[in-house]
Design an enzyme around this catalytic site. Structure first.
Site, PDB file in Angstrom:
ATOM      1  N   HIS A  82       0.825  -1.213   0.000  1.00  0.00           N
ATOM      2  CA  HIS A  82       0.000   0.000   0.000  1.00  0.00           C
ATOM      3  C   HIS A  82       0.855   1.258   0.000  1.00  0.00           C
ATOM      4  CE1 HIS A  82      -1.915  -3.311   2.302  1.00  0.00           C
ATOM      5  NE2 HIS A  82      -2.868  -3.122   1.407  1.00  0.00           N
TER       6      HIS A  82
HETATM    7 FE1  FES Z   1       0.208  -1.853   3.825  1.00  0.00          FE
HETATM    8 FE2  FES Z   1       2.837  -2.174   3.949  1.00  0.00          FE
HETATM    9  S1  FES Z   1       1.753  -0.448   3.290  1.00  0.00           S
HETATM   10  S2  FES Z   1       1.289  -3.618   4.416  1.00  0.00           S
END
Ligand code: FES
Length: 128
Positions: free
Chosen positions: A93
Site C-alpha cells: 500500500h
Molecule cells: Fe500496507 Fe505495507 S503499506 S502492508
C-alpha cells in the site's frame, strides 16, 4: 528460537542482507555516509513515530541498521533501497520508510521494529 550470529564483513557499504530470526525477516543494512546523514538530518518532531536515528542504531556502529522487515501497516515485507527516503518501500500500500527504518509516508503507523541484538565484535552481531 535460538539467537543467531551474523557475520557483517561480507556486506559492502550500501548493501543489505536479509536473514531470518524466529521466522521473521530481518534486514541488515550497511548504510552509506549519505544514508546516515539523511537519517540524522530530520526534524524528529515532524515524524509520525518520532525517534531519533541515535535511538535506532548502536552507538559506535551507526553504519549498521538492523530492522524487522515487516511493514507495520498490514505485515507485508518492504523492499530495501526503494522509495523516496533511501530506505524501504512497501509494495502493498505504498508505505515509505527512511534509512533509519522510520515511517515517513503512507498508511503504516509505526517505524520498522528493531529486534534485540548486540555486537559481539566490530563485524559480528548476535540477534535474539
Ligand atoms: Fe500496507 Fe505495507 S503499506 S502492508
Amino acid at each position: 528460537g535460538a539467537p543467531i550470529e551474523v557475520d557483517l564483513a561480507p556486506i559492502a557499504d550500501g548493501q543489505d542482507i536479509k536473514v531470518f530470526w524466529r521466522g521473521k525477516p530481518i534486514y541488515i543494512m550497511h548504510r552509506t555516509k549519505k544514508q546516515i546523514e539523511e537519517a540524522r538530518d530530520v526534524n524528529v518532531a515532524s515524524l509520525p513515530d518520532p525517534q531519533p536515528d541515535s535511538a535506532r542504531v548502536k552507538e559506535g556502529h551507526d553504519q549498521w541498521l538492523v530492522v524487522i522487515g515487516i511493514c507495520t501497516h498490514l505485515g507485508c515485507i518492504p523492499i530495501a533501497h526503494e522509495g523516496n527516503y533511501d530506505g524501504f518501500f512497501c509494495p502493498c500500500h505504498g508505505s515509505q520508510y527512511d534509512s533509519s527504518g522510520r515511517i515517513r509516508q503512507g498508511p503504516a503507523p509505526l517505524n520498522l521494529a528493531i529486534p534485540p541484538y548486540a555486537f559481539i565484535s566490530d563485524s559480528k552481531i548476535k540477534i535474539g
